[in-house]
Every structure is written in C-alpha cells, then in structure tokens.
Design a protein around this motif. Structure first.
Motif, PDB file in Angstrom:
ATOM      1  N   PHE A   1       1.042  -1.060  -0.218  1.00 44.79           N
ATOM      2  CA  PHE A   1       0.149  -0.051   0.439  1.00 44.79           C
ATOM      3  C   PHE A   1       0.474   1.297   0.050  1.00 44.79           C
ATOM      4  CE2 PHE A   1      -3.441  -2.686   1.832  1.00 44.79           C
ATOM      5  CZ  PHE A   1      -4.663  -2.185   0.960  1.00 44.79           C
ATOM      6  N   TRP A   2       2.193   1.909   1.033  1.00 45.71           N
ATOM      7  CA  TRP A   2       3.239   2.230   0.924  1.00 45.71           C
ATOM      8  C   TRP A   2       3.618   2.756  -0.552  1.00 45.71           C
ATOM      9  CZ3 TRP A   2       8.236   2.648   0.067  1.00 45.71           C
ATOM     10  CH2 TRP A   2       8.690   3.904   0.168  1.00 45.71           C
ATOM     11  N   VAL A   3       4.201   1.451  -1.196  1.00 41.90           N
ATOM     12  CA  VAL A   3       4.514   1.324  -2.282  1.00 41.90           C
ATOM     13  C   VAL A   3       3.165   2.092  -3.244  1.00 41.90           C
ATOM     14  CG1 VAL A   3       5.509   0.960  -4.939  1.00 41.90           C
ATOM     15  CG2 VAL A   3       6.578  -0.099  -2.176  1.00 41.90           C
ATOM     16  N   SER A   4       1.876   1.993  -3.267  1.00 48.86           N
ATOM     17  CA  SER A   4       0.907   1.812  -4.656  1.00 48.86           C
ATOM     18  C   SER A   4       0.719   3.964  -4.155  1.00 48.86           C
ATOM     19  CB  SER A   4       0.163   1.539  -4.265  1.00 48.86           C
ATOM     20  OG  SER A   4      -1.026   1.532  -3.179  1.00 48.86           O
ATOM     21  N   TYR A   5       0.981   4.165  -2.537  1.00 49.35           N
ATOM     22  CA  TYR A   5       1.024   6.139  -2.965  1.00 49.35           C
ATOM     23  C   TYR A   5       2.019   6.472  -2.903  1.00 49.35           C
ATOM     24  CZ  TYR A   5       0.749   9.884   0.073  1.00 49.35           C
ATOM     25  OH  TYR A   5       0.620  11.320   0.944  1.00 49.35           O
ATOM     26  N   VAL A   6       3.195   6.543  -2.803  1.00 48.09           N
ATOM     27  CA  VAL A   6       3.710   7.152  -3.986  1.00 48.09           C
ATOM     28  C   VAL A   6       4.239   6.822  -4.979  1.00 48.09           C
ATOM     29  CG1 VAL A   6       6.624   6.716  -3.821  1.00 48.09           C
ATOM     30  CG2 VAL A   6       5.213   6.032  -1.618  1.00 48.09           C
ATOM     31  N   THR A   7       4.049   5.798  -5.378  1.00 49.85           N
ATOM     32  CA  THR A   7       3.392   5.934  -7.285  1.00 49.85           C
ATOM     33  C   THR A   7       2.921   6.673  -7.439  1.00 49.85           C
ATOM     34  OG1 THR A   7       4.046   3.276  -6.921  1.00 49.85           O
ATOM     35  CG2 THR A   7       3.102   4.571  -9.486  1.00 49.85           C
ATOM     36  N   ASP A   8       1.417   7.154  -7.010  1.00 50.53           N
ATOM     37  CA  ASP A   8       0.373   7.813  -6.782  1.00 50.53           C
ATOM     38  C   ASP A   8       1.059   9.154  -6.611  1.00 50.53           C
ATOM     39  OD1 ASP A   8      -1.701   9.854  -5.805  1.00 50.53           O
ATOM     40  OD2 ASP A   8      -3.347   7.936  -6.275  1.00 50.53           O
ATOM     41  N   PHE A   9       1.721   9.614  -5.556  1.00 51.39           N
ATOM     42  CA  PHE A   9       1.869  10.760  -5.759  1.00 51.39           C
ATOM     43  C   PHE A   9       3.321  11.447  -6.173  1.00 51.39           C
ATOM     44  CE2 PHE A   9       5.121  13.990  -3.344  1.00 51.39           C
ATOM     45  CZ  PHE A   9       4.247  14.418  -2.884  1.00 51.39           C
TER      46      PHE A   9
ATOM     47  N   ALA B   1      12.861   2.394  -8.650  1.00 54.95           N
ATOM     48  CA  ALA B   1      13.321   2.947  -7.247  1.00 54.95           C
ATOM     49  C   ALA B   1      13.936   4.081  -8.057  1.00 54.95           C
ATOM     50  CB  ALA B   1      14.420   2.265  -6.509  1.00 54.95           C
ATOM     51  N   PRO B   2      14.988   4.729  -8.625  1.00 52.05           N
ATOM     52  CA  PRO B   2      15.187   6.458  -8.661  1.00 52.05           C
ATOM     53  C   PRO B   2      14.325   7.098  -9.480  1.00 52.05           C
ATOM     54  CG  PRO B   2      16.641   4.762 -10.087  1.00 52.05           C
ATOM     55  CD  PRO B   2      15.737   3.930  -8.904  1.00 52.05           C
ATOM     56  N   LEU B   3      13.420   6.376 -11.014  1.00 52.79           N
ATOM     57  CA  LEU B   3      12.170   6.529 -11.643  1.00 52.79           C
ATOM     58  C   LEU B   3      10.895   6.572 -10.547  1.00 52.79           C
ATOM     59  CD1 LEU B   3      12.438   4.264 -15.018  1.00 52.79           C
ATOM     60  CD2 LEU B   3      13.541   6.608 -14.645  1.00 52.79           C
ATOM     61  N   ILE B   4      10.375   6.175  -9.857  1.00 55.97           N
ATOM     62  CA  ILE B   4       9.626   6.717  -8.473  1.00 55.97           C
ATOM     63  C   ILE B   4      10.057   7.301  -7.912  1.00 55.97           C
ATOM     64  CG2 ILE B   4       7.797   5.834  -7.114  1.00 55.97           C
ATOM     65  CD1 ILE B   4       8.044   2.730  -9.011  1.00 55.97           C
ATOM     66  N   PHE B   5      11.143   7.136  -7.299  1.00 57.60           N
ATOM     67  CA  PHE B   5      11.345   7.590  -5.703  1.00 57.60           C
ATOM     68  C   PHE B   5      11.983   9.155  -6.042  1.00 57.60           C
ATOM     69  CE2 PHE B   5      10.845   3.217  -4.685  1.00 57.60           C
ATOM     70  CZ  PHE B   5       9.888   3.738  -3.404  1.00 57.60           C
ATOM     71  N   ILE B   6      13.309   8.874  -6.240  1.00 57.53           N
ATOM     72  CA  ILE B   6      14.377   9.945  -6.745  1.00 57.53           C
ATOM     73  C   ILE B   6      14.316  11.112  -7.688  1.00 57.53           C
ATOM     74  CG2 ILE B   6      16.507  10.053  -7.054  1.00 57.53           C
ATOM     75  CD1 ILE B   6      17.323   7.217  -5.419  1.00 57.53           C
ATOM     76  N   ILE B   7      14.509  10.461  -8.586  1.00 59.33           N
ATOM     77  CA  ILE B   7      14.120  11.804 -10.484  1.00 59.33           C
ATOM     78  C   ILE B   7      12.725  12.610  -9.854  1.00 59.33           C
ATOM     79  CG2 ILE B   7      14.513  12.371 -11.792  1.00 59.33           C
ATOM     80  CD1 ILE B   7      15.975  10.063 -13.073  1.00 59.33           C
ATOM     81  N   PRO B   8      11.961  12.274  -9.922  1.00 55.45           N
ATOM     82  CA  PRO B   8      10.120  12.981  -9.932  1.00 55.45           C
ATOM     83  C   PRO B   8      10.752  14.103  -8.375  1.00 55.45           C
ATOM     84  CG  PRO B   8       9.387  10.370 -10.128  1.00 55.45           C
ATOM     85  CD  PRO B   8      11.376  10.509  -9.928  1.00 55.45           C
TER      86      PRO B   8
ATOM     87  N   LEU C   1      13.210  11.217  -1.265  1.00 47.77           N
ATOM     88  CA  LEU C   1      14.051  11.066  -2.430  1.00 47.77           C
ATOM     89  C   LEU C   1      15.195   9.734  -1.132  1.00 47.77           C
ATOM     90  CD1 LEU C   1      16.132  12.923  -4.403  1.00 47.77           C
ATOM     91  CD2 LEU C   1      16.454  14.034  -2.045  1.00 47.77           C
ATOM     92  N   LEU C   2      14.879  10.374   0.382  1.00 50.58           N
ATOM     93  CA  LEU C   2      15.842   9.990   1.127  1.00 50.58           C
ATOM     94  C   LEU C   2      15.910   8.369   0.742  1.00 50.58           C
ATOM     95  CD1 LEU C   2      18.189  10.021   3.112  1.00 50.58           C
ATOM     96  CD2 LEU C   2      16.270   9.946   4.885  1.00 50.58           C
ATOM     97  N   ILE C   3      14.546   7.820   0.958  1.00 50.08           N
ATOM     98  CA  ILE C   3      14.192   6.605   1.263  1.00 50.08           C
ATOM     99  C   ILE C   3      13.950   5.787  -0.362  1.00 50.08           C
ATOM    100  CG2 ILE C   3      11.833   4.847   0.967  1.00 50.08           C
ATOM    101  CD1 ILE C   3      10.614   7.009   3.226  1.00 50.08           C
ATOM    102  N   GLY C   4      13.557   6.612  -1.367  1.00 48.39           N
ATOM    103  CA  GLY C   4      14.504   5.969  -2.698  1.00 48.39           C
ATOM    104  C   GLY C   4      16.208   5.607  -2.385  1.00 48.39           C
ATOM    105  N   ALA C   5      16.812   6.412  -2.048  1.00 53.16           N
ATOM    106  CA  ALA C   5      18.483   5.941  -2.587  1.00 53.16           C
ATOM    107  C   ALA C   5      18.206   5.103  -1.063  1.00 53.16           C
ATOM    108  CB  ALA C   5      18.902   7.219  -1.524  1.00 53.16           C
ATOM    109  N   VAL C   6      18.174   5.271  -0.274  1.00 47.76           N
ATOM    110  CA  VAL C   6      18.423   3.383   0.946  1.00 47.76           C
ATOM    111  C   VAL C   6      17.839   3.083  -0.288  1.00 47.76           C
ATOM    112  CG1 VAL C   6      17.330   2.869   2.455  1.00 47.76           C
ATOM    113  CG2 VAL C   6      18.067   5.386   3.124  1.00 47.76           C
ATOM    114  N   VAL C   7      16.796   2.819  -0.792  1.00 50.49           N
ATOM    115  CA  VAL C   7      15.603   1.452  -1.399  1.00 50.49           C
ATOM    116  C   VAL C   7      16.901   1.238  -2.556  1.00 50.49           C
ATOM    117  CG1 VAL C   7      14.544   0.147  -2.647  1.00 50.49           C
ATOM    118  CG2 VAL C   7      13.617   1.918  -0.966  1.00 50.49           C
ATOM    119  N   MET C   8      17.464   1.578  -3.604  1.00 50.96           N
ATOM    120  CA  MET C   8      18.344   1.301  -4.538  1.00 50.96           C
ATOM    121  C   MET C   8      19.931   0.967  -3.730  1.00 50.96           C
ATOM    122  SD  MET C   8      19.444   4.898  -7.638  1.00 50.96           S
ATOM    123  CE  MET C   8      20.589   3.727  -8.238  1.00 50.96           C
ATOM    124  N   VAL C   9      21.147   1.424  -2.824  1.00 48.23           N
ATOM    125  CA  VAL C   9      22.120   0.908  -2.605  1.00 48.23           C
ATOM    126  C   VAL C   9      21.941  -0.157  -1.715  1.00 48.23           C
ATOM    127  CG1 VAL C   9      23.960   1.709  -0.909  1.00 48.23           C
ATOM    128  CG2 VAL C   9      22.543   3.238  -2.311  1.00 48.23           C
TER     129      VAL C   9
END
Length: 406
Positions: free
Chosen positions: A14-22, A315-322, A346-354
């Motif tokens: 649900f959290w990933v779907s919310y982040v995708t929506d946002f 992760a970068p296409l969803i979390f970081i770049i937007p 941005l912070l969470i995306g970097a953590v997920v990626m690395v």
C-alpha cells in the motif's frame, strides 16, 4: 510477501502504491512548472544533459530487463504446459525452456516488436487484461482448494523479515509506469493537474487491489515456500493451473513488444534524433531482442531479475527523479507538504536503491527453477483430489527425508 513478511508486506504494498500515486502527480506538476511535456524534457530542463543521459539509461534498462524477465516467465511457464500434453516426453528438448524462449521470440516477439506504431498493439492489451482476470480467478480458487494441504512454514506469520528492502524493489518494478505518464496526460480532453490526479487515484487503487489479491492468495497458499515466479509453486499435474500457465505465457508474450518499443525509442532519441530509417529500425530491434534472449537463456531465476530491476531502475524513476525535479523547480516554502514528502521520497529512494542492490547480490532469493516442489511428491496427492490430510502429507514428506523444514 515472502521477502518482507506477510503483515509488513501488505503495508509496504500500500505504501509503494501511495508513493507511485504521489510521484505520478508530482511529475505532471513538474512538467507544468517547467513548461515541458515529456519525462526526458523535464529532466533535461531541470538538470541539463547529464540528467537527461542518466534518465535515458534508466529508461532503457528498465524495459530491457523486463524483456529478460518476460522471456524467463515464458520459458518456465509454457514448458510445463507442453509437458502435460499426453504422450510427450518431459525430457524432450523441444519442450525445454531454452527452445521455447527461442521459438516464442522468433515466431511472436520479434514480428510484433517490428511494428512502428504502438497503437497497433491496442487490442493485445485488451486480451492481456482478460487473461489476467482468468489467472487471478485460478490463483484465488487454489488458495481454497490447495492452501489447507500445504504445510505452513514456521515463520509464515512473522510481522517482518530482513529482506523487506528487496520486497520494495519488486513492488516498485510492478507499479512503475512513469515513462508513459506524459503521453497519457496529453491524451486527456482539457488536461489539468486536478483531472490527472483523479485518474491516477482510481488507476492506482485498481492496480493495488489486483496486486494485493495475487500476492495474498499466493502467499496464503504457499507461505514461506513462495517462489519469485508464483507458478513455479504449483504442481505440474494440476490441469487447472496448467490452463492458467498457458494464459500467463500468452499474456507475457503479448506484453513483451511494448517493452521493446520503449527500449528502441530511447536508443532512437539519444543516438538518432528520434527518427529511425527502416533499415536501422529493423537492425536495432533485432539486436535488442537477440541480446535480451541470450541473457534470459543464461539466467533462469526470476526473483533476482525483478529485484535488480526494481532497485536499480524502478526506485530512481519512482522515488528519486520526480522528487528531485520538483524540489528544484518548485518555489513553494520548505514546509509545504509536497516538498516535505518529496524530501522523504528522495531519501527513501536512495536507501532502497543502495541497500536493495547490496542485499540482492549478497543474499539472493532461493530459486527452485524447473523442480517440482516437495509437496507434489506425496503419494496419491492430486490437485484435482485434495482429500489427503495434513497428517498424511507430513508423514509422507518425512519418509522422503525432505530437509526443507530445517
């Protein structure tokens, strides 16, 4: 669900779907602020050519790795379908995964991918949607008829597991659609951010509902034995699931060309100014598909492919770049809710990626590709006659000296 733990897996989905929506709404807001109408032009205007080049690499890798994963699914799935044909030797080379991957590529994937106009694949999307509904129905039916007869693992209901970051990578892979959002936005009548937001909310809600049904039914059936490719869990003598495998294989074959379109378009934009002659169109398509096919013949475990694509590309296409684009373009105060959420993403995306990449490489998923699961070997245990008791099944398994519980 297996990687994250069932309760935490539900929350993460649900959290990933919310982040995708946002983030999808955030991209359109960024486009409005910068006066751009494509993901590439938005990043180019915000971060210049280096940003454009990085985005192009990610947008190439994501669909390219997806093509590899589709080949793996096709080989794994259809090989089991053909093995159920009466009189066919399961060891026959012509029903092996390698031959099926090459055959499906030559007969279906390559010819469909050679189309120049992606609109010609419109009817294929409708067929895929119908088949997906059938597959979901089969998975839901089997959680009732098969689930009670599969022994549950000891850690089946723990709240969280150590591989939760890898689970986020897989979920990100499932939800990413950002490279198409500007195209869809531009197709709206009188496009506005408000109208786009309403469409995204409904679309993501439907998507997460379907994903939740698949994930929950699959995990409730197999718990800790769940494979990266769910159909690897079902026994080969299950004819209903065999039909599901056939539908799944067809769906994947029909989806493959769309990913090839995106991959080829990135190459055309970066190296050929967006236009390809007929010769280059054919050559580039053949090269892309050939390389993807060769890689998929070497790699046979779907889970690791989904994880790496999720953490390195999605992760970068969803979390970081937007988030980075919006933070640089927006003149809202730092305390504005969109900016706060963008910083968190941005912070969470970097953590997920690395962290996700490190864990995917150092702690890869177990993969029992091509092997029957242990519970399929119990005497007289048939998916069409699942009257065997849990006691009988566990007794038979102990006789087989199966060490998977250890």
């Amino acid at each position: 669900m297996n990687q994250a733990g069932f309760p935490l897996g539900i929350l993460l989905l649900f959290w990933v779907s919310y982040v995708t929506d946002f983030s999808l709404v955030l991209l359109i807001k960024g486009g409005a602020l910068s006066g751009t109408d494509t993901y590439q032009s938005l990043v180019n205007k915000t971060f210049g050519f280096p940003g454009y080049l990085l985005l192009s690499v990610l947008q190439f890798l994501y669909p390219f790795i997806a093509m590899i994963s589709y080949n793996i699914i096709t080989g794994d799935t259809l090989s089991k379908v053909f093995q159920r044909i009466p009189g066919v030797d399961p060891e026959n080379l012509f029903i092996g995964r390698h031959f099926i991957i090459v055959l499906s590529t030559a007969v279906f994937n390559l010819p469909l991918s050679l189309y120049r106009d992606i609109a010609k694949l419109g009817k294929i999307s409708l067929i895929s949607t119908v088949l997906t509904t059938l597959i979901l129905g089969i998975v839901m039916a089997r959680v009732v008829s098969l689930g009670p007869h599969i022994p549950k693992t000891e850690d089946a209901w723990v709240f969280a597991k150590s591989n939760a970051i890898q689970a986020v990578g897989v979920m990100s892979f499932a939800f990413i659609c950002h490279h198409n959002c500007f195209l869809v936005y531009g197709s709206l009548e009188e496009p506005t951010v408000a109208k786009w937001s309403r469409i995204i909310h409904v679309s993501v809600l439907v998507s997460v509902s379907i994903s939740m049904l698949f994930a929950t039914c699959g995990y409730l059936t197999f718990t800790g034995f769940t494979q990266g490719d769910l159909f690897e869990n079902y026994c080969r003598n299950d004819d209903l699931v065999t039909f599901g495998r056939f539908c799944y294989g067809v769906t994947v074959i029909l989806t493959y060309p769309i990913e090839c379109f995106v991959t080829r378009e990135v190459i055309a934009n970066v190296f050929f100014g967006g236009n390809l002659s007929t010769v280059f169109h054919i050559v580039i398509t053949v090269v892309i598909i050939t390389v993807a096919t060769l890689v998929s013949l070497v790699i046979d475990c779907l889970g690791i492919v989904l994880e790496l694509n999720g953490v390195l590309c999605a992760a970068p296409l969803i979390f970081i770049i937007p988030s980075a684009c919006y933070l640089k373009l927006s003149e809202e105060p730092r305390t504005h809710s969109d900016k706060i959420m963008s910083c968190i993403m941005l912070l969470i995306g970097a953590v997920v990626m690395v962290v996700g990449f490190v864990m995917a490489v150092t702690h890869p998923q177990d993969c029992t590709h091509g092997q029957e699961m242990f519970y399929c070997f119990a005497n007289n245990f048939s998916l069409t006659n699942v009257s065997v008791s849990h006691f009988q099944l566990t007794t038979q398994l102990s006789v087989l000296n199966i060490s998977i519980f250890q």
